[in-house]
Design a protein around this motif. Structure first.
Motif, PDB file in Angstrom:
ATOM      1  N   ARG A  15       0.859  -1.154   0.000  1.00  0.00           N
ATOM      2  CA  ARG A  15       0.000   0.000   0.000  1.00  0.00           C
ATOM      3  C   ARG A  15       0.893   1.200   0.000  1.00  0.00           C
ATOM      4  O   ARG A  15       1.937   1.215   0.650  1.00  0.00           O
ATOM      5  CB  ARG A  15      -0.861  -0.017   1.269  1.00  0.00           C
ATOM      6  CG  ARG A  15      -2.264   0.399   0.999  1.00  0.00           C
ATOM      7  CD  ARG A  15      -3.156  -0.035   2.122  1.00  0.00           C
ATOM      8  NE  ARG A  15      -4.328   0.810   2.077  1.00  0.00           N
ATOM      9  CZ  ARG A  15      -5.500   0.476   2.586  1.00  0.00           C
ATOM     10  NH1 ARG A  15      -5.639  -0.671   3.186  1.00  0.00           N
ATOM     11  NH2 ARG A  15      -6.528   1.290   2.515  1.00  0.00           N
ATOM     12  N   GLY A  19       4.928   9.146  -0.433  1.00  0.00           N
ATOM     13  CA  GLY A  19       6.142   8.567  -1.019  1.00  0.00           C
ATOM     14  C   GLY A  19       6.542   7.249  -0.400  1.00  0.00           C
ATOM     15  O   GLY A  19       7.580   6.696  -0.733  1.00  0.00           O
ATOM     16  N   LEU A  20       5.767   6.760   0.537  1.00  0.00           N
ATOM     17  CA  LEU A  20       6.175   5.551   1.252  1.00  0.00           C
ATOM     18  C   LEU A  20       5.365   4.342   0.817  1.00  0.00           C
ATOM     19  O   LEU A  20       4.151   4.397   0.740  1.00  0.00           O
ATOM     20  CB  LEU A  20       5.965   5.739   2.757  1.00  0.00           C
ATOM     21  CG  LEU A  20       6.935   6.638   3.487  1.00  0.00           C
ATOM     22  CD1 LEU A  20       6.563   6.687   4.954  1.00  0.00           C
ATOM     23  CD2 LEU A  20       8.351   6.135   3.324  1.00  0.00           C
ATOM     24  N   TYR A  21       6.084   3.272   0.545  1.00  0.00           N
ATOM     25  CA  TYR A  21       5.409   2.013   0.262  1.00  0.00           C
ATOM     26  C   TYR A  21       5.527   1.122   1.487  1.00  0.00           C
ATOM     27  O   TYR A  21       6.620   0.924   2.004  1.00  0.00           O
ATOM     28  CB  TYR A  21       6.066   1.294  -0.907  1.00  0.00           C
ATOM     29  CG  TYR A  21       5.695   1.861  -2.246  1.00  0.00           C
ATOM     30  CD1 TYR A  21       4.619   1.334  -2.957  1.00  0.00           C
ATOM     31  CD2 TYR A  21       6.399   2.924  -2.785  1.00  0.00           C
ATOM     32  CE1 TYR A  21       4.269   1.860  -4.190  1.00  0.00           C
ATOM     33  CE2 TYR A  21       6.049   3.457  -4.014  1.00  0.00           C
ATOM     34  CZ  TYR A  21       4.981   2.917  -4.715  1.00  0.00           C
ATOM     35  OH  TYR A  21       4.629   3.430  -5.931  1.00  0.00           O
ATOM     36  N   PHE A  22       4.427   0.587   1.928  1.00  0.00           N
ATOM     37  CA  PHE A  22       4.451  -0.393   3.005  1.00  0.00           C
ATOM     38  C   PHE A  22       4.156  -1.749   2.392  1.00  0.00           C
ATOM     39  O   PHE A  22       3.127  -1.920   1.745  1.00  0.00           O
ATOM     40  CB  PHE A  22       3.411  -0.060   4.069  1.00  0.00           C
ATOM     41  CG  PHE A  22       3.786   1.140   4.890  1.00  0.00           C
ATOM     42  CD1 PHE A  22       3.678   2.418   4.380  1.00  0.00           C
ATOM     43  CD2 PHE A  22       4.263   0.981   6.182  1.00  0.00           C
ATOM     44  CE1 PHE A  22       4.043   3.523   5.133  1.00  0.00           C
ATOM     45  CE2 PHE A  22       4.622   2.079   6.946  1.00  0.00           C
ATOM     46  CZ  PHE A  22       4.522   3.352   6.425  1.00  0.00           C
ATOM     47  N   CYS A  23       5.093  -2.661   2.582  1.00  0.00           N
ATOM     48  CA  CYS A  23       4.938  -3.963   1.921  1.00  0.00           C
ATOM     49  C   CYS A  23       4.891  -5.070   2.962  1.00  0.00           C
ATOM     50  O   CYS A  23       5.581  -5.014   3.973  1.00  0.00           O
ATOM     51  CB  CYS A  23       6.127  -4.266   1.019  1.00  0.00           C
ATOM     52  SG  CYS A  23       6.519  -2.938  -0.078  1.00  0.00           S
ATOM     53  N   GLU A  55       8.117  10.582   7.008  1.00  0.00           N
ATOM     54  CA  GLU A  55       9.214   9.675   6.708  1.00  0.00           C
ATOM     55  C   GLU A  55      10.344   9.783   7.733  1.00  0.00           C
ATOM     56  O   GLU A  55      10.883   8.785   8.203  1.00  0.00           O
ATOM     57  CB  GLU A  55       9.720  10.017   5.307  1.00  0.00           C
ATOM     58  CG  GLU A  55      10.582   8.978   4.693  1.00  0.00           C
ATOM     59  CD  GLU A  55      10.856   9.313   3.218  1.00  0.00           C
ATOM     60  OE1 GLU A  55       9.904   9.634   2.499  1.00  0.00           O
ATOM     61  OE2 GLU A  55      12.029   9.256   2.828  1.00  0.00           O
ATOM     62  N   LEU A  58      10.120   7.963  10.963  1.00  0.00           N
ATOM     63  CA  LEU A  58      10.419   6.529  10.870  1.00  0.00           C
ATOM     64  C   LEU A  58      11.916   6.291  10.821  1.00  0.00           C
ATOM     65  O   LEU A  58      12.431   5.329  11.386  1.00  0.00           O
ATOM     66  CB  LEU A  58       9.757   5.918   9.639  1.00  0.00           C
ATOM     67  CG  LEU A  58       8.241   6.072   9.549  1.00  0.00           C
ATOM     68  CD1 LEU A  58       7.715   5.356   8.316  1.00  0.00           C
ATOM     69  CD2 LEU A  58       7.570   5.508  10.783  1.00  0.00           C
ATOM     70  N   VAL A  59      12.635   7.195  10.132  1.00  0.00           N
ATOM     71  CA  VAL A  59      14.081   6.999  10.007  1.00  0.00           C
ATOM     72  C   VAL A  59      14.759   7.210  11.354  1.00  0.00           C
ATOM     73  O   VAL A  59      15.531   6.371  11.818  1.00  0.00           O
ATOM     74  CB  VAL A  59      14.663   7.957   8.960  1.00  0.00           C
ATOM     75  CG1 VAL A  59      16.187   7.832   8.929  1.00  0.00           C
ATOM     76  CG2 VAL A  59      14.079   7.674   7.599  1.00  0.00           C
TER      77      VAL A  59
ATOM     78  N   PHE B   2      14.456   0.044   3.842  1.00  0.00           N
ATOM     79  CA  PHE B   2      14.492  -0.081   5.289  1.00  0.00           C
ATOM     80  C   PHE B   2      13.970  -1.441   5.664  1.00  0.00           C
ATOM     81  O   PHE B   2      12.790  -1.718   5.541  1.00  0.00           O
ATOM     82  CB  PHE B   2      13.557   0.998   5.814  1.00  0.00           C
ATOM     83  CG  PHE B   2      13.815   1.446   7.192  1.00  0.00           C
ATOM     84  CD1 PHE B   2      12.886   1.191   8.181  1.00  0.00           C
ATOM     85  CD2 PHE B   2      14.952   2.159   7.497  1.00  0.00           C
ATOM     86  CE1 PHE B   2      13.096   1.651   9.458  1.00  0.00           C
ATOM     87  CE2 PHE B   2      15.167   2.616   8.768  1.00  0.00           C
ATOM     88  CZ  PHE B   2      14.243   2.369   9.749  1.00  0.00           C
ATOM     89  N   ALA B  17       9.584  -4.131   3.960  1.00  0.00           N
ATOM     90  CA  ALA B  17      10.298  -2.891   3.785  1.00  0.00           C
ATOM     91  C   ALA B  17       9.385  -1.696   3.866  1.00  0.00           C
ATOM     92  O   ALA B  17       8.241  -1.731   3.490  1.00  0.00           O
ATOM     93  CB  ALA B  17      10.961  -2.903   2.429  1.00  0.00           C
ATOM     94  N   ALA B  19       9.800   1.237   2.046  1.00  0.00           N
ATOM     95  CA  ALA B  19      10.765   1.607   1.017  1.00  0.00           C
ATOM     96  C   ALA B  19      10.874   3.118   0.862  1.00  0.00           C
ATOM     97  O   ALA B  19      10.266   3.877   1.602  1.00  0.00           O
ATOM     98  CB  ALA B  19      10.381   0.967  -0.286  1.00  0.00           C
ATOM     99  N   SER B  20      11.644   3.461  -0.088  1.00  0.00           N
ATOM    100  CA  SER B  20      11.800   4.843  -0.522  1.00  0.00           C
ATOM    101  C   SER B  20      12.460   5.751   0.513  1.00  0.00           C
ATOM    102  O   SER B  20      12.463   6.945   0.345  1.00  0.00           O
ATOM    103  CB  SER B  20      10.486   5.446  -1.002  1.00  0.00           C
ATOM    104  OG  SER B  20       9.874   6.207   0.001  1.00  0.00           O
TER     105      SER B  20
END
Lengths: 97, 943
Positions: A15, A19-23, A55, A58-59, B2, B17, B19-20
């Motif tokens: 989803r 800019g973030l994809y959560f897989c 973002e 999270l980092v 990540f 992940a 990602a990005s």
């Protein structure tokens, strides 16, 4: 837009949020929609916990993200789905810091 | 990128992940900065001043961050372990996190980690217990299973355990059961775990349901009581008002994830026998289907997704039970609605579920009513995955009544289909055309169309099959000959068509030769006009056609002889073509008509057998997606009788760790009973005897396996084992002290292997020296004709003699099969060749002159003494072959280094053949006696 991809012997359900994809990678016979919503449930918790998550939250707080993951998913399974309960627990842990 | 992926081999779900997050850390400047930071942290850790907990935590956390950015971290483990014993939550948390992410197999560390975990589990502090359990659940190693698999069930069912700890304990146990099922003892706790389904806390129920589902798959009898409890829990959820479950209501849907899990659990069992339970379940399923028709309580996609997640799982259960026609038809109608939904995800899932519905006799007809919608999907869907599902569904719903329509639609789709799925569509069309052919002219037309439209994707299986069928049915032979003849008229036709045409005209060209438009000469000229554009195998086939023509049509014999006689045939650079031309020419000249007619008689009918195309499709797609009507039924009925089959020896192995328990994922030796029978030492053998009546004892080594083993000493690839059922092939590569072996299991039959379980066994003696890890379990079902692959990673810790044993157990038909073979992992595989000059060689030779360092063997040659073969064997053995070193040119000398993890061992060898006596003398000198001994043994057996 289809939110599932074949990946080797698994499938990836993803989803996108800005800019973030959560897989999430699951077995092929797992329930697509349930995991699609599990992602959203997780993202809502992140959003609440970090107050409008972005973002960089999270980092720089990656270890806290792990804590959130551990509350909601464990051993490759869904552990807790109640946002209220997860957030309560997270606040309790926060108070120990 | 990540990674949340911790440790290895997560089953089920793993978070991959977020990602990005692409901070440009790859830039050189950043790498420099990281190296500087690493140096700084290293110096802090090494410094004289003891670090306080806070700083230690800070640096360990930094290391972790650097690791997550993609850099290797090879220190800090000890500091992380130190953090575990801190009393501060934050320090402990970072310590556990570091260990979970950067698992290290250093045994000293593992002891310390396990100790810390033990303390935290005993602390009665729920937060600390949680951290410890999460760490076990993330790492899940065998050592942890050994240490905690007995303890965690107690935590799980203890009356005073906090709910959140119970949740973690349940999933932690699940993880250990997945990685080391043999170490999780079943016992009193199992019945109490089942009762967690009644727990007030829905989080506990959620976690417990996952655990029970996994356990029930392997031990259906023991968890049978979970069915009624799951049904009543499910019933309470689906009938609740949307406010009842408060915390667990997600966008007006009550406990969607728990509902899904309960429905999954029920799929481990056949429909409940108790009519009351069964009635209640039917009510639940009806309620879920009814709710799908109600107006949505929210317009948000989250609401409909959650609701439909439950609905799809309910439909899966209905399909699994396959016993309530009413529910099946309702499910089908519901999916039919989704086929037209604007959400792509729903259309996709509906197509997928309908595929399985199509194979139920109760709903097959209902599925068929949606054919137009599905065909439309094939034409209009924008996403290739969705179109692919549409193809699958058309294939699944195909029967005699609609085959012509479906085949026609698939053929027309094929013209524009994505390249990635063309081959599969070709296979499907070929299978359907054969299976539902009433009229074989239709079949022939269809296959020729396939070749015309997608010749490149028509595999050998397909065109072999059309030839088999034409040969076996004489009613279609004339039509086939006429049709291929016409098809070959096209100026550009696919080479596969030339093959089919060549074969069919060679066999049945006489059936159309009466027509002056297809006289023998015209047929020949037509084929020969294609000859020069074809590849060698096709030309070879055409040459055979020509010689058959000589027999069928004596009038074209001179023409054909001229062709065969031409330089381009008789002197063709390709040896196969040349040979055929020479032999056929000779045959046509010397043989009498009678002999020619006998030699070139029409091919006899092929024995009827399962279509090789079907086997190929199954191999390509895996069993789940190939819905062959009968096949699915068969597979299903196995499921109904108790999920994945119970282990064959489950009764005899009730309270003892089953020796069959697989070690997948970890190469550690099993408890004593499973030591490899032929060579196990001491007590091991006795225990094997105790078990020898039970089916699951590891089989003794297969006959002939020692010879095979020896053949692999000097090579890395080949067939290790073969019987009527199974072939095991190997491909391996070694570098320094590491190796990787690809094992290929081929099912030679046309029937599935079930419960297919390969296990790697390293005996106790062997285990500390050579480690083998199977990286991933194979799918327990191996389809007929299919080949599956498994990878074993190997590490040589120090020198060793015995080789690990690969035990394979599976069910074939009704019988239990058990095969053991030694894996050819031998010490010489860890050779690195060393080149050296003559004087260096002899200097080192002298240095190794202690009697213990030298081992010599004088033996009789078992094979012809060929210099080149000997050289190849020495090189294959792994050492360098040193030329012009030995003063006697007939001798062979070699040098190399054996790499083990702990040490490197220089090896020199000298082989002196004595041709007259047909003997060899082999001398090995290394710094270690055992190594000299073993290498000498291994190499001696090669000549």
């Amino acid at each position: 837009i289809l939110s599932v991809l074949q990946f080797r012997n698994f499938k990836i359900i993803y989803r996108r949020y800005a800019g973030l994809y959560f897989c999430i990678c699951v077995d092929v016979n797992d329930n697509n929609l349930a995991y699609l919503e599990a992602i959203h449930n997780f993202v809502e918790v992140l959003n609440e916990y970090f107050h409008n998550v972005c973002e960089l939250d999270l980092v720089f707080n990656f270890y806290k993200v792990y804590t959130v993951v551990d509350e909601m998913f464990l051993a490759g399974e869904i552990r807790e789905t109640s946002q209220t309960k997860v957030l309560k627990q997270l606040l309790m842990l926060q108070s120990l810091e | 990128c990540f990674l949340f992926h911790r440790g290895e081999g997560f089953n089920g779900l793993f978070l991959l992940a977020v990602a990005s997050i692409t901070l440009n850390f790859v830039k050189e400047a950043e790498i420099k900065r990281i190296n500087k930071e690493l140096a700084n942290i290293r110096s802090k850790f090494k410094g004289d001043k003891a670090l306080d907990g806070y700083s230690k935590k800070k640096y360990v956390c930094k290391l972790l961050f650097i690791f997550l950015l993609g850099h290797d971290i090879d220190f800090g483990h000890m500091e992380a372990v130190n953090l575990l014993s801190s009393n501060r939550y934050t320090e402990k948390q970072i310590g556990y996190l570091f260990i979970s992410v950067l698992v290290n197999s250093n045994s000293e560390l593992i002891r310390l980690i396990n100790n810390a975990i033990k303390n935290d589990l005993a602390s009665r502090n729920p937060t600390f217990m949680g951290l410890a359990l999460h760490c076990i659940a993330s790492v899940g190693s065998r050592e942890m299973a050994e240490a905690f698999a007995g303890e965690i069930p107690k935590v799980l069912v203890a009356g005073d355990t906090m709910d959140s700890v119970k949740q973690s304990a349940a999933l932690c146990l699940l993880r250990l059961y997945r990685t080391s099922p043999d170490l999780v003892p079943m016992g009193d706790w199992t019945s109490r775990v089942v009762h967690l389904l009644n727990d007030q806390h829905l989080g506990v129920v959620t976690a417990a349901t996952s655990l029970i589902t996994t356990l029930a798959q392997k031990n259906p009898e023991e968890f049978k009581t979970s069915v009624s409890l799951a049904v009543s829990r499910l019933s309470r959820i689906v009938t609740s008002a949307s406010t009842d479950l408060q915390d667990y209501t997600y966008y007006f849907v009550p406990a969607p994830w728990l509902s899904v899990k309960l429905l999954r659990l029920l799929q481990c069992y056949p429909p409940p026998e108790d009519p009351a339970v069964r009635g209640r379940l039917t009510e639940c399923l009806e309620t879920i289907l009814n709710k799908a028709q109600e107006p949505p309580k929210s317009k948000k996609v989250q609401h409909s997704n959650a609701k439909n997640a439950v609905l799809f799982e309910a439909i899966s259960l209905i399909i699994h039970h396959d016993s309530e026609p009413n529910l099946l038809v309702r499910a089908c109608n519901q999916l039919g609605q989704f086929l037209q939904h604007r959400e792509t995800n729903l259309r996709y899932l509906a197509l997928e579920s309908m595929c399985t519905l199509a194979s139920s006799e109760f709903s097959h007809e209902a599925v068929k009513t949606h054919i137009e919608t599905v065909i439309n999907a094939l034409k209009t869907e924008r996403d290739v995955s969705v179109r692919q599902r549409a193809v699958d569904l058309l294939y699944a719903m195909c029967d005699r009544s609609n085959a012509p329509q479906i085949v026609a639609e698939m053929l027309s789709y094929l013209e524009t289909a994505d390249y990635s799925i063309r081959e599969e569509i070709v296979l499907k069309v070929a299978i359907l055309a054969e299976k539902y052919a009433v009229d074989y002219t239709w079949y022939v037309d269809t296959i020729l169309n396939l070749i015309r439209i997608a010749g490149d994707y028509v595999s050998e299986e397909v065109w072999y099959r059309v030839i088999q069928i034409v040969i076996n049915r004489d009613d279609v032979q004339g039509y086939a000959a006429k049709t291929v003849f016409e098809a070959l008229q096209a100026p550009a036709c696919h080479e596969n068509l030339v093959k089919v045409g060549g074969y069919i005209l060679g066999e049945f060209g006489n059936l159309i030769a009466g027509d002056p438009r297809s006289s023998p000469l015209i047929q020949f000229n037509l084929l020969h006009s294609k000859f020069h554009l074809c590849s060698v195998p096709t030309r070879a086939l055409l040459l055979s056609t020509y010689i058959k023509f000589v027999n069928l049509f004596p009038e074209v014999k001179p023409t054909i002889q001229d062709v065969l006689r031409s330089d381009s045939q008789l002197r063709n650079a390709d040896v196969e073509l040349q040979q055929r031309a020479v032999e056929y020419l000779r045959l046509s000249t010397v043989a009498s008509t009678d002999i020619l007619a006998t030699v070139l008689e029409e091919m006899p009918p092929f024995p009827e057998r399962e279509s090789s195309i079907l086997a190929k499709l199954k191999k390509k797609k895996g069993p789940s997606t190939v819905t062959d009507l009968e096949d699915t039924k068969r597979e299903r009925s196995v499921d109904v009788n108790g999920g994945p089959e119970p282990a064959p020896a489950s009764t005899s192995a009730m309270s003892t760790p089953s020796p069959s328990a697989d070690l997948l994922g970890l190469g550690a030796a099993p408890p004593a009973p499973a030591g490899p029978p032929p060579s196990s030492s001491g007590g091991g053998g006795l225990l094997v005897d105790v078990f020898s009546d039970s089916a699951s004892v590891v089989a003794p080594l297969a006959p002939g396996s020692e010879d095979n083993f020896a053949r692999f000493v000097c090579k890395n690839n080949g067939v290790l084992f073969e019987n009527q059922l199974l072939q095991i092939g190997l491909k391996s590569e070694f570098r320094q002290n590491l190796g990787r072996m690809f094992i290929f299991y081929g099912n030679k039959t046309s029937t599935q292997f079930l419960n297919f379980t390969p296990t790697l066994i390293c005996s106790d003696e062997l285990q500390p020296n050579i480690l083998g890890f199977i990286t991933k379990p194979v799918d327990p079902t191996v389809e007929g004709g299919a080949q599956v692959q498994q990878v074993v990673n190997i590490e040589c810790v120090s020198d060793f003699t015995e080789a690990p044993v690969l035990n394979i157990q599976f069910r074939y038909g009704g019988t239990f099969q058990n095969v053991s073979v030694q894996l050819p992992i031998t010490l010489n595989k860890f050779f690195q060749p060393t080149e050296m000059a003559s004087q260096d060689f002899f200097q080192r030779w002298k240095q190794l002159s202690n009697p213990q360092q030298e081992v010599q063997n004088i033996f009789k040659a078992k094979h012809p003494m060929d210099t080149e073969v000997t050289k190849a064997k020495i090189i294959g053995f792994g050492s360098a072959l040193l030329e012009e070193v030995d003063p006697n040119p007939a001798n062979f000398v070699g040098a190399g280094i054996i790499h083990t993890k702990t040490t490197q061992i220089g090896c020199l060898l000298r082989l002196e053949p004595n041709l007259q006596a047909q003997m060899y003398r082999l001398t090995l000198r290394t710094s270690k006696e055992a190594v000299s001994q073993r290498l000498c043994e291994l190499l001696s057996a090669q000549f």
